[in-house]
Design an enzyme around this catalytic site. Structure first.
Site, short mmCIF file in Angstrom:
data_model
loop_
_atom_site.label_atom_id
_atom_site.label_comp_id
_atom_site.label_asym_id
_atom_site.label_seq_id
_atom_site.Cartn_x
_atom_site.Cartn_y
_atom_site.Cartn_z
N HIS A 237 -4.22 -3.26 -4.92
CA HIS A 237 -4.27 -1.80 -4.83
C HIS A 237 -5.27 -1.32 -5.89
O HIS A 237 -5.23 -1.78 -7.03
CB HIS A 237 -2.86 -1.27 -5.14
CG HIS A 237 -2.74 0.20 -5.09
ND1 HIS A 237 -2.21 0.93 -6.13
CD2 HIS A 237 -3.05 1.09 -4.13
CE1 HIS A 237 -2.21 2.22 -5.81
NE2 HIS A 237 -2.71 2.34 -4.59
N GLU B 28 -10.57 -2.64 -3.08
CA GLU B 28 -10.36 -1.21 -2.77
C GLU B 28 -11.02 -0.31 -3.81
O GLU B 28 -10.93 -0.57 -5.00
CB GLU B 28 -8.86 -0.90 -2.74
CG GLU B 28 -8.58 0.60 -2.52
CD GLU B 28 -7.11 0.99 -2.46
OE1 GLU B 28 -6.25 0.19 -2.87
OE2 GLU B 28 -6.84 2.12 -2.00
N ASP C 275 -0.53 -3.88 -7.38
CA ASP C 275 -1.28 -3.01 -8.29
C ASP C 275 -1.15 -3.66 -9.67
O ASP C 275 -0.04 -3.81 -10.19
CB ASP C 275 -0.69 -1.60 -8.30
CG ASP C 275 -1.51 -0.66 -9.17
OD1 ASP C 275 -1.98 0.37 -8.64
OD2 ASP C 275 -1.70 -0.94 -10.38
N ASP D 214 -2.89 3.94 5.75
CA ASP D 214 -1.94 3.71 4.65
C ASP D 214 -0.71 4.57 4.90
O ASP D 214 -0.80 5.80 4.99
CB ASP D 214 -2.60 4.11 3.33
CG ASP D 214 -1.75 3.74 2.13
OD1 ASP D 214 -0.52 3.94 2.18
OD2 ASP D 214 -2.32 3.24 1.14
N GLU E 18 -0.84 -0.30 6.55
CA GLU E 18 -0.42 -0.64 5.19
C GLU E 18 0.89 0.04 4.80
O GLU E 18 1.10 1.22 5.09
CB GLU E 18 -1.54 -0.18 4.24
CG GLU E 18 -1.22 -0.34 2.76
CD GLU E 18 -2.44 -0.12 1.90
OE1 GLU E 18 -3.55 -0.56 2.28
OE2 GLU E 18 -2.30 0.50 0.83
N GLU F 9 1.92 -2.71 -3.02
CA GLU F 9 1.55 -1.96 -4.22
C GLU F 9 2.75 -1.47 -5.02
O GLU F 9 2.63 -1.19 -6.21
CB GLU F 9 0.62 -0.79 -3.87
CG GLU F 9 1.27 0.32 -3.09
CD GLU F 9 0.27 1.35 -2.60
OE1 GLU F 9 -0.59 1.01 -1.78
OE2 GLU F 9 0.35 2.51 -3.05
C1 LIG Z 1 -3.31 7.37 -0.08
C2 LIG Z 1 -1.99 6.75 -0.42
O1 LIG Z 1 -0.95 7.57 0.00
C3 LIG Z 1 -1.84 6.48 -1.90
O2 LIG Z 1 -2.00 7.68 -2.62
C4 LIG Z 1 -2.85 5.47 -2.38
C5 LIG Z 1 -2.56 4.14 -1.81
O3 LIG Z 1 -1.46 3.82 -1.44
C6 LIG Z 1 -3.65 3.17 -1.70
O4 LIG Z 1 -4.74 3.43 -2.20
O5 LIG Z 1 -3.41 2.12 -1.15
MG MG Z 2 -1.51 1.93 -0.26
#
Ligand SMILES: C[C@H](O)[C@H](O)CC(=O)C(=O)O
Ligand code: MG
Length: 400
Positions: free
Chosen positions: A325, A345, A298, A222, A248, A276
Site C-alpha cells: 500500500h 503504488e 502498508d 479499491d 482490492e 493494507e
Molecule cells: C482510496 C482508498 O479508499 C484509500 O483511501 C487508499 C487505499 O486504500 C489505497 O491506496 O489502496
Molecule cells: Mg487500498
C-alpha cells in the site's frame, strides 16, 4: 565496526480531527475540504446515511500523524512517520522506549521482536499499536542508514531492478495515464446497501474510463472493506467486460473465508488483492492462504519494514506478489529489493488528482515523486530513507 548506541526516543504528533490540515502529512486521510479522498468513498460505514458522503464524518482522520525520532549517542538521528497521532506518542514514550534506549543502532530485529511480544496482550493484528511499532521500526532503519551512510535499500541487500514503475490511486485514471502511470485505481463509491443500482453506477464509471483510457491501461477498484462476498462477486463479473485488473480489499480484514470464496468466484484473470489493514506476519500468512493474488501490506501499519520483508518472503514462497500500500519512501526502498514486486503504488494526495503532490506533504522534505510514472533507484541514494523532517507544528505530549 563499532556502532553508536541509541540514546533516546522522542514521539511527536501532528494533525488529527481538530488540527490544522497543513500540518498533517503522515495520516493521508487527514486532508482539507473538497478532496477526492473524502468524496463519497464507499466504506463499512456507508450503510448509515449520515456517514455516507464523508469518511471524516465518521472519524477516519481522528488519529492524525505520529512521528518517531530516534537519537544515537553520537548525535545522529533517524525518524519515521505514520498514522497514529497522540495515542501513538503515549505508546512510544511510556512503553516501547525501554526496548531501544541503550541498544546498539543495529539491534533492529531484536527490538522488533521485543516490541511485538511485549504488546501481544493489547496490540491485536493490526491497528494503532501495530502502526506505532511500525513507525519505531522505520525510524530505526532510517537511523541505521544514516549511521552507516547507506540508503535503506542497500541495507536490505540491494536493488533487483534499476527502475520502479507505478500505478496511481486517485479519482482520475485519465489524468494518471497522461502523467505516465501504468494504471489507475479508483475508490468505489457504492456498496451492498445500494444494491444492483450501485453496481450499475460503478460499472458506468469503469466503462467511462475504459473508453477514455483505451484497452490496455490498467484500471482497478479499491473497495476499502465496504462489501460482502455476494456484492463483490457480482461487481467483479459486471466489471469483467471492461478488463478491470483487480478488485482490492472488498471485505474487512479478518474475513479470511470470504476472501477465499471471492477468489474462487471471481472471473478468470481478474486479480483479488488485500492486506493494507493487516498487521503481523501471522495475519499475512492466513491472508496468503486464502489464495488471493497480491498481498498489500502498508509498511507504516503492518509491523514496519522488518515485518514487510518477512511478508514479501512469505508471498514469494507461494508465488504471490507483494505490492505494498503506497507509503512513499518507506515503500520505495523495500520494493526495489523485492523480486515479487514488479510495480508499486503512488497515492494521489492533490485534491483533484491534477498534480503530483508528494504523499506525505508537507511533513517530509525532499520526498521524491515518480517522473513519467517511474522512479530510478539513484533517486534513493541518500543515507537512510533519504528524507528530512519538517518540524512545523509538531507537538510532543509525553516526555519520559
Ligand atoms: C482510496 C482508498 O479508499 C484509500 O483511501 C487508499 C487505499 O486504500 C489505497 O491506496 O489502496
Ligand atoms: Mg487500498
Amino acid at each position: 565496526m563499532s556502532l553508536p548506541k541509541i540514546k533516546t526516543v522522542r514521539a511527536y504528533f501532528a494533525g488529527g480531527a481538530t488540527a490544522d490540515k497543513a500540518a498533517a502529512g503522515g495520516d493521508y486521510h487527514d486532508q482539507g475540504a473538497n478532496h477526492w479522498i473524502d468524496d463519497h468513498v464507499a466504506t463499512p460505514m456507508s450503510k448509515y446515511k449520515q456517514y455516507e458522503q464523508s469518511r471524516q464524518s465518521f472519524g477516519i482522520n481522528v488519529l492524525g500523524t505520529l512521528i518517531v525520532e530516534v537519537e544515537a549517542d553520537n548525535g545522529q538521528t533517524g525518524f519515521a512517520i505514520t498514522t497514529g497521532g497522540e495515542m501513538g506518542c503515549f505508546i512510544v514514550e511510556k512503553h516501547l522506549n525501554r526496548f531501544l534506549e541503550g541498544r546498539c543502532v543495529s539491534d533492529i530485529k531484536l527490538i522488533h521482536d521485543q516490541m511485538m511480544n511485549a504488546t501481544l496482550y493489547y496490540a491485536g493484528s493490526g491497528g494503532l499499536v501495530m502502526n506505532t511499532i511500525s513507525c519505531v521500526d522505520l525510524a530505526l532503519w532510517d537511523l541505521f542508514g544514516k549511521v552507516t551512510d547507506l540508503p535503506v535499500y542497500k541495507l536490505l541487500g540491494g536493488a533487483v531492478r534499476d527502475e520502479l514503475q507505478f500505478y496511481a490511486t486517485g479519482a482520475r485514471p485519465d489524468l494518471a495515464q497522461q502523467m505516465g502511470f501504468i494504471g489507475g485505481k479508483m475508490a468505489v463509491q457504492w456498496g451492498p446497501h445500494d444494491g444492483d443500482e450501485g453496481i450499475r453506477k460503478e460499472v458506468a464509471r469503469i466503462a467511462h474510463y475504459r473508453e477514455s483510457c483505451g484497452p490496455d491501461f490498467w484500471l482497478m477498484l479499491d473497495c476499502w472493506m465496504s462489501q460482502d462476498v455476494n456484492f463483490a462477486t457480482k461487481l467483479a463479473h459486471a466489471c469483467a467486460p471492461y478488463n478491470v485488473k483487480w478488485l482490492e480489499e472488498c471485505l474487512p480484514p479478518q474475513q479470511f473465508e470470504g476472501y477465499a470464496q471471492l477468489k474462487q468466484q471471481a472471473p478468470q484473470g481478474m486479480l483479488i488483492t488485500s492486506g493494507e489493514h493487516h498487521g503481523t506476519l501471522q495475519s499475512f500468512r492466513t491472508l496468503a492462504e486464502t489464495g488471493i493474488d497480491i498481498l498489500q501490506p502498508d509498511v507504516g501499519w503492518c509491523g514496519g519494514l522488518t515485518t514487510l520483508v518477512e511478508v514479501a518472503a512469505l508471498a514469494k514462497s507461494r508465488g504471490q506478489l507483494v505490492v505494498p500500500h503506497g507509503s512513499s519512501v518507506y515503500s520505495h526502498h523495500a520494493v526495489f529489493t523485492f523480486t515479487n514486486s514488479p510495480f508499486s503504488e503512488f497515492l494521489m494526495t492533490s485534491p483533484d488528482c491534477s498534480t503530483l503532490r508528494p504523499q506525505f506533504d508537507p511533513l517530509l522534505i525532499n520526498e521524491p515523486v515518480p517522473v513519467n510514472g517511474r522512479m530510478h533507484k539513484s533517486v534513493l541514494d541518500k543515507p537512510g530513507f533519504g528524507v528530512e523532517l519538517n518540524r512545523d507544528g509538531l507537538k510532543r505530549p509525553y516526555q519520559h
